[in-house]
Scaffold this active site. Structure first.
Site, PDB file in Angstrom:
ATOM      1  N   LYS A   8     -17.965  29.188  15.736  1.00  0.00           N
ATOM      2  CA  LYS A   8     -16.824  29.961  16.262  1.00  0.00           C
ATOM      3  C   LYS A   8     -17.340  31.071  17.192  1.00  0.00           C
ATOM      4  O   LYS A   8     -18.283  30.821  17.933  1.00  0.00           O
ATOM      5  CB  LYS A   8     -15.955  30.472  15.114  1.00  0.00           C
ATOM      6  CG  LYS A   8     -15.537  29.298  14.204  1.00  0.00           C
ATOM      7  CD  LYS A   8     -14.442  29.605  13.251  1.00  0.00           C
ATOM      8  CE  LYS A   8     -14.175  28.365  12.391  1.00  0.00           C
ATOM      9  NZ  LYS A   8     -13.109  28.562  11.431  1.00  0.00           N
ATOM     10  N   HIS A  92      -9.243  21.986  17.621  1.00  0.00           N
ATOM     11  CA  HIS A  92      -9.408  22.774  16.391  1.00  0.00           C
ATOM     12  C   HIS A  92      -8.105  23.526  16.099  1.00  0.00           C
ATOM     13  O   HIS A  92      -7.416  23.968  17.023  1.00  0.00           O
ATOM     14  CB  HIS A  92     -10.570  23.754  16.555  1.00  0.00           C
ATOM     15  CG  HIS A  92     -10.935  24.421  15.273  1.00  0.00           C
ATOM     16  ND1 HIS A  92     -10.226  25.495  14.782  1.00  0.00           N
ATOM     17  CD2 HIS A  92     -11.895  24.141  14.357  1.00  0.00           C
ATOM     18  CE1 HIS A  92     -10.751  25.854  13.616  1.00  0.00           C
ATOM     19  NE2 HIS A  92     -11.770  25.043  13.334  1.00  0.00           N
ATOM     20  N   GLU A 162      -9.070  18.589   8.894  1.00  0.00           N
ATOM     21  CA  GLU A 162      -9.183  19.975   8.441  1.00  0.00           C
ATOM     22  C   GLU A 162      -7.800  20.498   8.090  1.00  0.00           C
ATOM     23  O   GLU A 162      -7.083  21.010   8.972  1.00  0.00           O
ATOM     24  CB  GLU A 162      -9.766  20.858   9.554  1.00  0.00           C
ATOM     25  CG  GLU A 162     -11.173  20.506   9.962  1.00  0.00           C
ATOM     26  CD  GLU A 162     -11.905  21.721  10.534  1.00  0.00           C
ATOM     27  OE1 GLU A 162     -12.914  22.107   9.946  1.00  0.00           O
ATOM     28  OE2 GLU A 162     -11.446  22.281  11.533  1.00  0.00           O
TER      29      GLU A 162
HETATM   30  P1  PGA Z   1     -14.450  27.207   7.368  1.00  0.00           P
HETATM   31  O1  PGA Z   1     -14.001  26.707   8.819  1.00  0.00           O
HETATM   32  O2  PGA Z   1     -15.577  26.326   6.910  1.00  0.00           O
HETATM   33  O3  PGA Z   1     -14.869  28.609   7.576  1.00  0.00           O
HETATM   34  O4  PGA Z   1     -13.227  27.090   6.495  1.00  0.00           O
HETATM   35  C1  PGA Z   1     -13.996  25.352   9.121  1.00  0.00           C
HETATM   36  C2  PGA Z   1     -13.546  25.150  10.541  1.00  0.00           C
HETATM   37  O5  PGA Z   1     -12.733  25.958  11.028  1.00  0.00           O
HETATM   38  O6  PGA Z   1     -13.983  24.224  11.228  1.00  0.00           O
END
Ligand code: PGA
Length: 252
Positions: A8, A92, A162
């Site tokens: 990120k 995403h 996700e």
């Molecule tokens: P996280 O994020 O592992 O911090 O929950 C996953 C993602 O957003 O791809």
């Protein structure tokens, strides 16, 4: 097993990025069955061009739907490929939340494929209702987000499931391997109906959302997925190394 590190908008300093990448690369160097893919912010990509290896590949967190031209602030899949990137996360949930549509995601996936990148197409419901409406939501997301992929290149795509309620700092909780298994079977069913059994087998389904060193193994062994998309835990080199180690004990 494909283990994607989604950094990120982290870390803030190039030295920190270098350090995290070096440690991740070192942890990946002993992998035999798994592959790590680091997706740093674009600005750090150039730092790692010569550092990437087969088991510690490079990717990005987004690409433009366009190939070149007057698109201020955008980065093309071709530019990423030219720097040695091999993967591109597209769609995403944090980008979809800002208005990225399935149609735009499909264009980005197509642009990535045409540039020789593997698009990791993210899908996921906002909530998992008892009546199962989330399944039809996922079906629409899959078919619309993969729409128009060039036939010959389709087999290079990947899907990351996700569930939004499991992603990031505001996550309610991680999914369970049992529930994930149901969804991963459903995703493969939709892929089979859309593209046929061969392609459904070729396109790996990954899981993302609050993955950590503790739960990674159970998702990989019991969730019917062939990899993970890891956010927060990928910023901790030791924790990500533990996830890689677990993934390496599984056979895809
Ligand atoms: P996280 O994020 O592992 O911090 O929950 C996953 C993602 O957003 O791809």
């Amino acid at each position: 097993m494909l283990i994607i590190a989604n950094w990120k908008m982290n870390p803030q300093l190039p030295e920190e990025a270098r350090d995290l990448f070096q440690k991740t690369k070192e942890a990946a160097s002993s992998l035999a069955n798994a592959r790590a893919v680091v997706c740093p912010p674009y600005v750090f990509l150039g730092l790692f061009v010569r550092e990437a290896t087969h088991v510690c590949a490079l990717g990005v967190q987004n690409v433009s739907e366009e190939q070149s031209g007057a698109h201020t602030g955008d980065i093309s899949a071709g530019q990423v490929a030219a720097l040695g990137g091999q993967y591109a996360i597209v769609g995403h949930s944090e980008r979809r939340a800002r208005g990225e549509t399935n149609e735009a995601v499909a264009q980005k996936a197509r642009a990535a494929l045409e540039a020789g990148l593997t698009p990791i197409v993210c899908i996921g419901e906002h909530e998992r209702d008892e009546e199962g409406a989330y399944l039809s939501f996922l079906r629409t997301q899959i078919t619309e987000s993969l729409h128009g992929m060039p036939k010959k290149l389709r087999a290079s795509a990947a899907i990351a499931y996700e569930p939004i309620w499991a992603v990031g700092e505001n996550a309610v909780r991680a999914d369970t391997p049992e529930d994930l298994l149901e969804v991963s079977i459903f995703i493969r069913k939709v892929l089979t109906e859309e593209y046929g059994a061969r392609l459904a087998e070729a396109i790996p389904v990954l899981y993302g959302g609050s993955v950590n060193a503790e739960n990674a193994g159970s998702f990989l062994s019991g969730g019917g997925v062939r990899g993970l998309l890891v956010g927060r835990a990928s910023l901790d080199a030791d924790e990500f190394a533990a996830i890689l180690k677990d993934a390496d004990t599984m056979h895809a």
